[in-house]
Design an enzyme around this catalytic site. Sequence first.
Site, PDB file in Angstrom:
ATOM      1  N   ARG A 246      -7.354  -6.070 -12.327  1.00  0.00           N
ATOM      2  CA  ARG A 246      -6.585  -5.779 -13.534  1.00  0.00           C
ATOM      3  C   ARG A 246      -5.628  -4.635 -13.216  1.00  0.00           C
ATOM      4  O   ARG A 246      -5.866  -3.842 -12.311  1.00  0.00           O
ATOM      5  CB  ARG A 246      -7.502  -5.389 -14.706  1.00  0.00           C
ATOM      6  CG  ARG A 246      -8.391  -4.206 -14.414  1.00  0.00           C
ATOM      7  CD  ARG A 246      -9.378  -3.939 -15.542  1.00  0.00           C
ATOM      8  NE  ARG A 246     -10.281  -2.850 -15.235  1.00  0.00           N
ATOM      9  CZ  ARG A 246      -9.997  -1.569 -15.420  1.00  0.00           C
ATOM     10  NH1 ARG A 246      -8.832  -1.218 -15.924  1.00  0.00           N
ATOM     11  NH2 ARG A 246     -10.875  -0.636 -15.120  1.00  0.00           N
TER      12      ARG A 246
ATOM     13  N   ARG B 184       0.671  -0.385 -20.367  1.00  0.00           N
ATOM     14  CA  ARG B 184       0.673   0.264 -21.676  1.00  0.00           C
ATOM     15  C   ARG B 184       2.019   0.057 -22.354  1.00  0.00           C
ATOM     16  O   ARG B 184       3.062   0.298 -21.744  1.00  0.00           O
ATOM     17  CB  ARG B 184       0.422   1.765 -21.527  1.00  0.00           C
ATOM     18  CG  ARG B 184      -0.918   2.108 -20.907  1.00  0.00           C
ATOM     19  CD  ARG B 184      -1.037   3.601 -20.741  1.00  0.00           C
ATOM     20  NE  ARG B 184      -2.259   3.970 -20.033  1.00  0.00           N
ATOM     21  CZ  ARG B 184      -2.484   5.175 -19.529  1.00  0.00           C
ATOM     22  NH1 ARG B 184      -1.575   6.129 -19.665  1.00  0.00           N
ATOM     23  NH2 ARG B 184      -3.618   5.437 -18.897  1.00  0.00           N
TER      24      ARG B 184
ATOM     25  N   ARG C 257       2.878   8.265  -0.161  1.00  0.00           N
ATOM     26  CA  ARG C 257       3.215   9.226  -1.202  1.00  0.00           C
ATOM     27  C   ARG C 257       3.428  10.603  -0.605  1.00  0.00           C
ATOM     28  O   ARG C 257       3.013  10.895   0.524  1.00  0.00           O
ATOM     29  CB  ARG C 257       2.146   9.288  -2.291  1.00  0.00           C
ATOM     30  CG  ARG C 257       0.779   9.775  -1.845  1.00  0.00           C
ATOM     31  CD  ARG C 257      -0.164   9.838  -3.042  1.00  0.00           C
ATOM     32  NE  ARG C 257      -1.514  10.224  -2.642  1.00  0.00           N
ATOM     33  CZ  ARG C 257      -2.514  10.444  -3.489  1.00  0.00           C
ATOM     34  NH1 ARG C 257      -2.312  10.314  -4.800  1.00  0.00           N
ATOM     35  NH2 ARG C 257      -3.709  10.787  -3.064  1.00  0.00           N
TER      36      ARG C 257
ATOM     37  N   ARG D 158     -10.235   2.033   5.571  1.00  0.00           N
ATOM     38  CA  ARG D 158      -8.862   2.456   5.793  1.00  0.00           C
ATOM     39  C   ARG D 158      -8.882   3.970   5.943  1.00  0.00           C
ATOM     40  O   ARG D 158      -9.653   4.664   5.284  1.00  0.00           O
ATOM     41  CB  ARG D 158      -7.959   2.054   4.626  1.00  0.00           C
ATOM     42  CG  ARG D 158      -7.726   0.568   4.509  1.00  0.00           C
ATOM     43  CD  ARG D 158      -6.889   0.031   5.653  1.00  0.00           C
ATOM     44  NE  ARG D 158      -5.488   0.445   5.521  1.00  0.00           N
ATOM     45  CZ  ARG D 158      -4.571   0.281   6.472  1.00  0.00           C
ATOM     46  NH1 ARG D 158      -4.925  -0.243   7.634  1.00  0.00           N
ATOM     47  NH2 ARG D 158      -3.315   0.656   6.275  1.00  0.00           N
TER      48      ARG D 158
ATOM     49  N   TYR E 170     -16.186   3.226  -3.018  1.00  0.00           N
ATOM     50  CA  TYR E 170     -15.210   4.219  -3.447  1.00  0.00           C
ATOM     51  C   TYR E 170     -15.659   4.799  -4.785  1.00  0.00           C
ATOM     52  O   TYR E 170     -15.846   4.074  -5.765  1.00  0.00           O
ATOM     53  CB  TYR E 170     -13.810   3.618  -3.589  1.00  0.00           C
ATOM     54  CG  TYR E 170     -12.804   4.660  -4.005  1.00  0.00           C
ATOM     55  CD1 TYR E 170     -12.272   5.536  -3.064  1.00  0.00           C
ATOM     56  CD2 TYR E 170     -12.433   4.809  -5.333  1.00  0.00           C
ATOM     57  CE1 TYR E 170     -11.379   6.527  -3.438  1.00  0.00           C
ATOM     58  CE2 TYR E 170     -11.543   5.792  -5.724  1.00  0.00           C
ATOM     59  CZ  TYR E 170     -11.017   6.649  -4.764  1.00  0.00           C
ATOM     60  OH  TYR E 170     -10.154   7.638  -5.147  1.00  0.00           O
TER      61      TYR E 170
ATOM     62  N   GLU F 227       1.421  11.258   3.111  1.00  0.00           N
ATOM     63  CA  GLU F 227       0.202  10.506   3.432  1.00  0.00           C
ATOM     64  C   GLU F 227       0.570   9.184   4.108  1.00  0.00           C
ATOM     65  O   GLU F 227       1.334   8.379   3.560  1.00  0.00           O
ATOM     66  CB  GLU F 227      -0.613  10.231   2.171  1.00  0.00           C
ATOM     67  CG  GLU F 227      -1.188  11.485   1.537  1.00  0.00           C
ATOM     68  CD  GLU F 227      -2.123  11.178   0.384  1.00  0.00           C
ATOM     69  OE1 GLU F 227      -2.455   9.985   0.189  1.00  0.00           O
ATOM     70  OE2 GLU F 227      -2.504  12.119  -0.328  1.00  0.00           O
TER      71      GLU F 227
ATOM     72  N   ASP G 289     -14.979   7.809  -7.795  1.00  0.00           N
ATOM     73  CA  ASP G 289     -14.278   8.954  -8.363  1.00  0.00           C
ATOM     74  C   ASP G 289     -15.232  10.141  -8.348  1.00  0.00           C
ATOM     75  O   ASP G 289     -16.466   9.978  -8.302  1.00  0.00           O
ATOM     76  CB  ASP G 289     -13.830   8.657  -9.795  1.00  0.00           C
ATOM     77  CG  ASP G 289     -12.632   7.730  -9.852  1.00  0.00           C
ATOM     78  OD1 ASP G 289     -11.833   7.741  -8.896  1.00  0.00           O
ATOM     79  OD2 ASP G 289     -12.507   6.978 -10.841  1.00  0.00           O
TER      80      ASP G 289
END
Length: 372
Positions: free
Chosen positions: A171, A175, A285, A253, A353, A305, A355
């Site tokens: 997904r 917005r 970035r 990665r 991964y 990066e 957060d």
Amino acid sequence: MRYDYLIAGSGLFGAVFAREAVSHGKKVLVIDKRGHIAGNIYTEDEHGIQVHKYGAHIFHTSDKRVWDYVQRFAEFNNFVNSPVARYGDELYNLPFNMNTFSKMWGISTPDEARRIIDEQKKEGYKENPSNLEEQAISLVGKDIYEKLIKGYTQKQWGRKCTELPAFIIKRLPVRFTFDNNYFNDRYQGIPIGGYTAMVARMLEGIEVLTDTEYRDFIKKNSGKQEPDIFDKVIYTGPVDEYFDYKLGHLEYRSLRFEEEYLPDCENFQGNAAVNYTSADVPYTRIIEHKHFEFGKGEGTVITREYPGEWKIGDEPYYPVNDEKNTSLYEKYKELADAEEGVIFGGRLGAYKYYDMDKVIAASLELADKELK
């Protein structure tokens, strides 16, 4: 000295568990292979600027327990993550919102944006997308995919989007409001004084050895006549490395960071994070660290990066959770679950991964179970 827990890794998972164990009267030793604490959230003061040495980390959570917990160790500022995407000379707000759509199509209302996206989704719609490109176009249409997803994603993963599985983008946030806040979480910010200071407070009064490899430490402290010096291990390193890669290598990665101090520049890009979405720009970035703390510091420090393939000796950053690696991890998990006296956790121990708030929540959950 004998310890209840040897904790391999001083990142958030290890530091939180160490703090909780000590608060329950346990004797703890924390070791870390790096020359510093705090793992990938390590920050360092350079020219009065807190530099995120392993990539940008913005704390965000909707978990009240986790938010209350971290505030015991740091005061957080009110930084809101509002990244910008650069495609050639065009700048777009992220996540995809009305500012993005207005810039891309010259429209001004949500209905106009919806119509354009819906039309483009129909043109590229696949009932069962077979790759990431088909999935992305089915979600947001061709324009957004071509300018803001395709090049960035191919750099990030080192493969064409047509060669990447569809599930990587299950997904995408779209917005139809003028809201540039990347996260929807209730709590968000950066610890004032940096993450390293926050982790140091977690580890206050706890014995820590840096520049200490787990395998070397175990070899040095085992095989003696006396019992092992610890009862249990909390291991936060790569799970396949722990088992000598006996079943094969899990894939990651990696990232390479190119840091630059610009003493005569007070403001390089006007934002903490600018994503470069064109395929012809080699980095994904640029981070300008002073904007995490609202422009404080002399000059400015930027970091480019560069994603890359991981190999042994590199720092693993992003698990490649495709079907092949997930299947291999499940086999390693069976070994891990059967390993007596060792508990695996964190991003590398769980090959997942996380957060930051999820890492803390997982460590607190383990502490609730282990220390009750």
